[in-house]
Scaffold this motif. Structure first.
Motif, mmCIF file in Angstrom:
data_model
loop_
_atom_site.group_PDB
_atom_site.id
_atom_site.type_symbol
_atom_site.label_atom_id
_atom_site.label_comp_id
_atom_site.label_asym_id
_atom_site.label_seq_id
_atom_site.Cartn_x
_atom_site.Cartn_y
_atom_site.Cartn_z
ATOM 1 N N PRO A 15 -3.811 3.755 -29.217
ATOM 2 C CA PRO A 15 -4.444 4.409 -28.345
ATOM 3 C C PRO A 15 -5.129 2.541 -27.861
ATOM 4 C CG PRO A 15 -4.443 5.556 -30.195
ATOM 5 C CD PRO A 15 -3.984 4.508 -30.524
ATOM 6 N N VAL A 16 -4.947 1.714 -29.082
ATOM 7 C CA VAL A 16 -5.582 0.397 -28.096
ATOM 8 C C VAL A 16 -5.044 0.167 -26.965
ATOM 9 C CG1 VAL A 16 -5.348 -2.169 -29.230
ATOM 10 C CG2 VAL A 16 -4.871 -0.275 -30.796
ATOM 11 N N ARG A 17 -4.302 -0.296 -25.800
ATOM 12 C CA ARG A 17 -3.633 -0.371 -24.898
ATOM 13 C C ARG A 17 -4.774 0.504 -23.870
ATOM 14 N NH1 ARG A 17 -0.873 -3.545 -21.698
ATOM 15 N NH2 ARG A 17 -0.570 -2.753 -20.194
ATOM 16 N N ASP A 18 -4.867 1.337 -23.787
ATOM 17 C CA ASP A 18 -5.854 2.270 -22.717
ATOM 18 C C ASP A 18 -6.656 2.227 -23.284
ATOM 19 O OD1 ASP A 18 -3.475 3.630 -21.629
ATOM 20 O OD2 ASP A 18 -3.489 5.581 -22.785
ATOM 21 N N PHE A 19 -7.442 2.252 -23.566
ATOM 22 C CA PHE A 19 -8.952 1.644 -24.547
ATOM 23 C C PHE A 19 -9.046 0.415 -24.423
ATOM 24 C CE2 PHE A 19 -11.890 -0.394 -27.727
ATOM 25 C CZ PHE A 19 -13.486 -0.260 -27.110
ATOM 26 N N LEU A 20 -8.234 -1.030 -24.536
ATOM 27 C CA LEU A 20 -8.848 -2.171 -23.802
ATOM 28 C C LEU A 20 -8.923 -3.054 -22.909
ATOM 29 C CD1 LEU A 20 -9.974 -3.655 -25.975
ATOM 30 C CD2 LEU A 20 -7.554 -4.992 -26.678
ATOM 31 N N VAL A 21 -7.313 -2.350 -22.387
ATOM 32 C CA VAL A 21 -6.973 -2.666 -20.199
ATOM 33 C C VAL A 21 -7.790 -2.451 -19.476
ATOM 34 C CG1 VAL A 21 -5.066 -2.735 -18.802
ATOM 35 C CG2 VAL A 21 -3.957 -2.607 -21.072
ATOM 36 N N PRO A 22 -8.541 -1.083 -19.755
ATOM 37 C CA PRO A 22 -9.632 -1.437 -18.294
ATOM 38 C C PRO A 22 -11.033 -1.942 -18.641
ATOM 39 C CG PRO A 22 -8.390 0.949 -19.584
ATOM 40 C CD PRO A 22 -8.863 0.134 -20.670
ATOM 41 N N ARG A 23 -10.930 -2.349 -19.992
ATOM 42 C CA ARG A 23 -12.434 -3.375 -20.326
ATOM 43 C C ARG A 23 -12.372 -4.178 -20.556
ATOM 44 N NH1 ARG A 23 -12.651 2.012 -23.188
ATOM 45 N NH2 ARG A 23 -14.016 2.897 -22.739
ATOM 46 N N VAL A 24 -10.857 -5.353 -20.825
ATOM 47 C CA VAL A 24 -10.436 -6.614 -20.625
ATOM 48 C C VAL A 24 -9.433 -7.448 -20.013
ATOM 49 C CG1 VAL A 24 -12.378 -6.905 -22.629
ATOM 50 C CG2 VAL A 24 -9.951 -6.358 -23.067
ATOM 51 N N GLY A 25 -9.009 -6.081 -19.260
ATOM 52 C CA GLY A 25 -7.396 -6.474 -18.560
ATOM 53 C C GLY A 25 -6.333 -7.024 -20.170
ATOM 54 N N ASP A 47 1.367 -7.249 -40.444
ATOM 55 C CA ASP A 47 2.541 -7.286 -39.873
ATOM 56 C C ASP A 47 2.475 -6.729 -38.828
ATOM 57 O OD1 ASP A 47 2.125 -10.361 -41.194
ATOM 58 O OD2 ASP A 47 3.519 -10.208 -42.385
ATOM 59 N N LEU A 48 2.526 -5.542 -39.389
ATOM 60 C CA LEU A 48 2.819 -4.272 -38.781
ATOM 61 C C LEU A 48 1.883 -3.909 -37.023
ATOM 62 C CD1 LEU A 48 3.780 -1.516 -40.841
ATOM 63 C CD2 LEU A 48 5.430 -3.380 -39.120
ATOM 64 N N ASP A 49 0.822 -4.655 -38.018
ATOM 65 C CA ASP A 49 -0.611 -4.294 -36.830
ATOM 66 C C ASP A 49 -0.311 -4.983 -35.599
ATOM 67 O OD1 ASP A 49 -1.623 -1.896 -37.632
ATOM 68 O OD2 ASP A 49 -3.014 -2.417 -38.784
ATOM 69 N N ARG A 50 -0.487 -7.047 -36.284
ATOM 70 C CA ARG A 50 -0.129 -7.649 -35.658
ATOM 71 C C ARG A 50 1.106 -7.399 -34.230
ATOM 72 N NH1 ARG A 50 -0.609 -10.579 -40.030
ATOM 73 N NH2 ARG A 50 -3.061 -11.552 -40.282
ATOM 74 N N GLY A 51 1.896 -7.048 -34.407
ATOM 75 C CA GLY A 51 3.517 -6.873 -34.144
ATOM 76 C C GLY A 51 2.970 -5.732 -32.810
ATOM 77 N N SER A 52 2.373 -4.442 -33.584
ATOM 78 C CA SER A 52 1.670 -3.698 -32.523
ATOM 79 C C SER A 52 0.460 -4.187 -31.366
ATOM 80 C CB SER A 52 1.496 -2.587 -33.248
ATOM 81 O OG SER A 52 0.784 -0.938 -32.253
ATOM 82 N N LEU A 53 0.492 -4.739 -31.517
ATOM 83 C CA LEU A 53 -0.725 -5.198 -30.443
ATOM 84 C C LEU A 53 0.039 -6.603 -30.037
ATOM 85 C CD1 LEU A 53 -3.519 -6.343 -33.034
ATOM 86 C CD2 LEU A 53 -3.472 -4.401 -31.039
ATOM 87 N N ARG A 54 0.437 -7.132 -30.213
ATOM 88 C CA ARG A 54 1.413 -8.276 -29.512
ATOM 89 C C ARG A 54 2.565 -7.375 -28.355
ATOM 90 N NH1 ARG A 54 2.054 -11.552 -34.638
ATOM 91 N NH2 ARG A 54 0.082 -13.441 -33.837
#
Length: 205
Positions: A15-25, A47-54
């Motif tokens: 859910p991170v992308r849908d949460f974050l993009v409308p708020r900070v781009g 490392d898995l979490d960093r990779g997922s965010l990237r």
């Protein structure tokens, strides 16, 4: 409270992308706090979490209050678009934040509008009291704590992995029974909590 934006996760970062993009781009700069895991030799999930965010298009920079001064940590919070607090041991996380003098700076930044993403321990620490997590995380592994009072960003204590994926279902059932006098929110790995504009919503995780 109305200005805060929090995404609290048990395990998956979908859910991170849908949460974050409308708020900070798209392409936002996320400050990654790995502190909850620093006591463990195996930190593969970081490392898995960093990779997922990237992979979701974000820039990820570590912001580690155990390695920098309180002033440097506070300054770093002003140079990111969102903060991500990883999983691990919630008792160590809270103790380390307090020892470093980083807890108030983090709370202040989130209350001023810095989006907060917390997974597992990072979700648990946002509540009023982390004591109910004692059956899931070992308090003896933690940095010294004089109080289990959490960051108090929300008014419930999140109990992650509610289907028993970490430690088994028995620990979840015992937590429910032994800490019935606490306000608890049991969060499954396939769920997430969004706290925004004073409203709390459960979404698919």
């Amino acid at each position: 409270m109305p200005d805060m934006d929090l995404l609290l996760l048990s395990r998956w970062l979908t859910p991170v992308r849908d949460f974050l993009v409308p708020r900070v781009g798209a392409g936002a700069r996320i400050g990654f706090i790995p502190t909850a895991s620093s006591i463990y030799p195996d930190q593969a999930w970081l490392d898995l979490d960093r990779g997922s965010l990237r992979d979701q298009g974000f820039e990820v920079v570590d912001v580690d209050p155990e390695l920098v001064s309180a002033a440097t940590f506070t300054r770093a919070l002003g140079e990111i678009d969102a903060v991500f607090v990883s999983g691990g041991n919630v008792f160590h996380l809270l103790g380390a934040l307090r020892h470093a003098g980083a807890d108030r700076a983090l709370v202040d930044a989130v209350r001023r509008g810095l989006p907060y993403i917390g997974v597992s321990a990072g979700a648990c620490v946002t509540g009023p009291d982390i004591a109910p997590l004692a059956l899931l995380d070992d308090p003896a592994e933690a940095a010294p704590l004089t109080s289990t009072t959490g960051l108090e960003l929300i008014d419930v204590t999140v109990v992650p992995h509610a289907e028993g994926t970490v430690g088994g279902r028995g620990r979840i059932d015992r937590t429910r029974q032994e800490f019935a006098d606490h306000r608890l929110h049991f969060l499954r790995d396939d769920e997430a909590l969004v706290i925004s504009g004073g409203t709390t919503t459960v979404i698919a995780g």
